[in-house]
Scaffold this active site. Structure first.
Site, PDB file in Angstrom:
ATOM      1  N   ASP A 232       0.861  -1.180   0.000  1.00 44.11           N
ATOM      2  CA  ASP A 232       0.000   0.000   0.000  1.00 44.11           C
ATOM      3  C   ASP A 232       0.902   1.235   0.000  1.00 44.11           C
ATOM      4  OD1 ASP A 232      -3.198   0.446   0.961  1.00 44.11           O
ATOM      5  OD2 ASP A 232      -1.847   2.153   1.122  1.00 44.11           O
ATOM      6  N   ILE A 233       0.714   2.099  -1.005  1.00 37.53           N
ATOM      7  CA  ILE A 233       1.534   3.318  -1.094  1.00 37.53           C
ATOM      8  C   ILE A 233       1.187   4.237   0.085  1.00 37.53           C
ATOM      9  CG2 ILE A 233       2.098   5.350  -2.492  1.00 37.53           C
ATOM     10  CD1 ILE A 233       1.373   3.689  -4.969  1.00 37.53           C
TER      11      ILE A 233
ATOM     12  N   GLU B  10      -4.651   2.321  -4.135  1.00 37.05           N
ATOM     13  CA  GLU B  10      -3.183   2.249  -4.103  1.00 37.05           C
ATOM     14  C   GLU B  10      -2.699   0.927  -3.524  1.00 37.05           C
ATOM     15  OE1 GLU B  10      -4.411   4.509  -0.310  1.00 37.05           O
ATOM     16  OE2 GLU B  10      -5.147   4.182  -2.341  1.00 37.05           O
TER      17      GLU B  10
END
Length: 379
Positions: A254-255, A297
């Site tokens: 997950d960004i 994301e």
């Protein structure tokens, strides 16, 4: 010829023309959504020429002018050349096109100065068909292998039948039975045309299926598998992994602070970040691994034959590569980090359980500072 026979011939000719016109009309309507393709335009031209060829041939039969076969043979060769261009448009061989053009031009020039007899025209038709359709047959088989489309194999069968009828036509010419030779020429053309129609429609259906399948299983922004595509691939992976008792690992990513990227630089910049992050994942993972964008994301990486230690090494490598990733957007360099959750199973492969555990590890990674790798077994 009696009047009743003539009327019967006219009725058959009318039915044949209406049938061919209807087929061509239906095909042109089916293919109208594919006008962007040069190949599709060539196919349209082929079907129009094939109808013209049928029309000329029927007129000659009604007027009992079988001896005046020049126009029919010329349009026949022109139609076969357009068919080659339709099949071989993207992989066109210049030499083959030159050979085709030379045969077509030579016949055109000769037919202007000579009125060939039926015997001569049948001989030219048979020999020309063997040469030309052998070339088209090879081109069709090559295209079938390149595109993995069964429609081109059906087209190849049409050309093989045309070649076989042409050899039979030569045999009847040899034994001086022109009526049977003429029948072979007409029967071969009609049979080939029907198979070309079937092959063409099959080609369109197969192409549409592949496009729709790609849309359904692929994330359009990153080109990676989407959630549906991931589960589709796992259907073939899970049974073999359970049989072989392999270790499987899952990495969820997950960004970090992705919302800030969108808020600060705009959603277009956010899309670029997602594409570059996906590109980094695809460049890093092995051919046997399966990567997907789950949404937003969040990304996932499935690692076959990978134990806990190896999975952590791979996740850490991805974390470091994310740290040094420079994403240029409108002359602005955007830096990002990402959090990772990992889980491993060396017993029965339960993907839902692995996903759930990896997500728990990812949540722990994000809630304890981000930009780190945590394995579920270390919680």
């Amino acid at each position: 010829m009696e009047v009743s026979d003539h009327n019967y011939l006219l009725l058959l000719a009318f039915i044949k023309l209406v049938s061919f016109a209807s087929i061509v009309y239906i095909i042109l309507n089916i293919s109208k959504n594919h006008c962007f393709s040069k190949s599709m335009n060539y196919f349209k031209t082929y079907f129009i020429l094939a109808f013209i060829l049928t029309f000329i041939h029927i007129i000659l039969e009604i007027l009992n002018l079988e001896q005046s076969f020049n126009a029919v043979v010329f349009v026949y060769f022109a139609t076969s050349m357009v068919l080659l261009l339709a099949i071989n448009e993207q992989y066109r061989n210049r030499l083959i096109t030159i050979i085709f053009s030379t045969i077509l031009l030579s016949y055109l020039l000769l037919s202007i100065y000579f009125q060939f007899t039926l015997l001569q025209n049948l001989m030219i038709h048979a020999l020309g068909s063997i040469v030309l359709y052998s070339i088209i047959l090879i081109a069709s088989l090559n295209k079938a292998k390149q595109l993995d489309n069964i429609g081109f194999y059906i087209l190849a069968s049409a050309f093989l039948i045309l070649i076989m009828f042409s050899f039979l036509e030569l045999f009847y010419i040899y034994i001086n039975n022109l009526e049977y030779a003429y029948t072979c020429a007409v029967s071969g053309a009609n049979s080939g045309f029907i198979l070309v129609i079937i092959g063409f429609l099959t080609q369109i259906m197969m192409s549409e299926y592949k496009v729709l399948n790609s849309i359904a299983l692929t994330d359009p922004l990153t080109g990676m598998n989407n959630r549906r595509g991931l589960y589709h691939l796992l259907e073939s992976i899970i049974p073999s992994s359970n049989r072989n008792s392999e270790c499987y690992s899952v990495i969820t990513m997950d960004i970090d602070f992705f919302k800030k990227v969108n808020d600060s630089y705009g959603h277009d910049a956010g899309d670029i970040v997602l594409r570059e992050f996906a590109k980094m994942i695809k460049a890093t993972h092995r051919n046997t691994d399966v990567a997907a964008r789950l949404g937003g994301e969040e990304f996932i990486l499935i690692l076959p034959e990978t134990d806990k230690k190896a999975a952590l090494v791979i996740a850490e490598n991805l974390r470091l590569k994310t740290e040094i990733l420079k994403i240029e957007v409108n002359e602005i360099s955007i830096k990002i980090t990402s959090s990772f959750g990992v889980d491993t199973s060396c017993s029965e492969f339960d993907m839902d359980e692995l996903f759930k555990n990896a997500d728990k590890a990812l949540y722990q990674s994000k809630s304890t500072g981000r930009n780190k790798v945590i394995h579920f077994l270390d919680l």
